[in-house]
Enzyme design. Sequence first.
Site, mmCIF file in Angstrom:
data_model
loop_
_atom_site.group_PDB
_atom_site.id
_atom_site.type_symbol
_atom_site.label_atom_id
_atom_site.label_comp_id
_atom_site.label_asym_id
_atom_site.label_seq_id
_atom_site.Cartn_x
_atom_site.Cartn_y
_atom_site.Cartn_z
ATOM 1 N N SER A 124 39.182 44.393 31.661
ATOM 2 C CA SER A 124 39.242 43.874 33.026
ATOM 3 C C SER A 124 38.168 44.522 33.883
ATOM 4 C CB SER A 124 40.621 44.203 33.598
ATOM 5 O OG SER A 124 40.617 44.093 34.991
ATOM 6 N N TYR A 148 47.476 51.030 35.195
ATOM 7 C CA TYR A 148 47.076 49.819 34.476
ATOM 8 C C TYR A 148 45.586 49.890 34.127
ATOM 9 C CZ TYR A 148 45.097 45.147 34.083
ATOM 10 O OH TYR A 148 44.355 44.069 33.687
ATOM 11 N N LYS A 152 43.481 50.334 30.364
ATOM 12 C CA LYS A 152 42.368 49.519 29.852
ATOM 13 C C LYS A 152 41.171 50.407 29.502
ATOM 14 C CE LYS A 152 44.058 45.298 30.154
ATOM 15 N NZ LYS A 152 44.370 44.550 28.927
ATOM 16 N N PHE A 177 36.771 39.045 35.145
ATOM 17 C CA PHE A 177 36.843 39.136 36.598
ATOM 18 C C PHE A 177 38.163 38.454 37.013
ATOM 19 C CE2 PHE A 177 33.343 41.669 38.132
ATOM 20 C CZ PHE A 177 32.842 42.034 36.907
#
Length: 339
Positions: A124, A148, A152, A177
């Site tokens: 992300s 979160y 990632k 995005f």
Amino acid sequence: MRVLITGGAGYIGTHTMLEVLGAGHEVCVIDNFCNSVPEALERVKALSNRSFAFHKADMRDREALTHHLQDFKPDAVIHFAGLKAVGESVEMPLEYYENNVQGTINLLQAMKAADCTSIVFSSSATVYGNPDFLPITEDHPLRSTNPYGRSKLHIEEMLRDLATANPDFTAAILRYFNPVGAHESGRTGEDPNGIPNNLMPMIAQVAVGRREQVRVFGNDYDTPDGTGVRDYIHVVDLAKAHVAALDWTQSHQGARAFNLGVGQGVSVMEMIDAFAKASGRDIPFRNDPRREGDIAQCYADPSRAEAELGWKAAIDLTGMCETCWRWQSENPLGYNAKP
Ligand code: UD1
């Protein structure tokens, strides 16, 4: 190619399955339906006119993953499964590390046991934090501001370490995005649990009358109209990038990150206006204070994906709003609505 997809029943997963099946690959899906429903996979089956293997399994269950991977013998894995709500991750960080980080460790161990060395990972733009410069290139410094995002980032780092340790290992790290929109059939789309966190599903639910108004989080940002600017990308464009990334893994080694965006910033107000036009509905809104943790602007430089994957987003803002509206108006309660 034999492709194993984790989290295939989710929003990006279903649209990617349609593209991967459409490209002729053999697919096996693993999902635990923690944030998705079996009906989504039924619709993928009907739309694609293809069959695929499915196993209900949890990423925390290494034994089950190992069993399914050894059985299916994938050439490559696309890994979507994970938790993804920023606010929730602040409240229950351990769940995020266990599902996302430990879950990925389990998957990578299972891949090793099944002799599979190619992975396409769902990362992300959150790994860039509050950007130092725009548009954001893949070389922008990495940082994250919540569990979160850190989950990632940890996974990305594991993939880079693995690629260093094993010259046969290949990881395409796809940094999304803001994925929006739905399949043009109106049969698959985003179906969030409870009150949507993200802008587009919130606008869609207001348009269809499920919610009263959109709360615009901040109109005093340093942006042209004062509202937050993001790089919205159609989920079908995003799905196609996964097919390109799969092909890429078959002829490359190492871990490589790719920005998946359009490369253009759109403000909250521009999005509300575009959606109103596409749907022919009024979108009532009110101005609210900024949401904690939000940034003013975020948009990609997607040129690496075009140069190296041969992929470029094609669907414009109108197409994003029209397909989202078709999905929302034909499935006002999401997948659970009775036909
Ligand atoms: C959010 C996550 C990001 C995640 C991404 C996944 C946060 C802080 N960030 O990104 O980590 O990868 O979703 O899709 O949650 N907005 C409103 N009203 C709303 C909802 C949003 O005005 O009801 C505004 C936001 O302030 C922002 C823009 O709309 O300016 C986009 O918000 P959203 O769709 O939640 O995406 P991000 O915050 O970019």
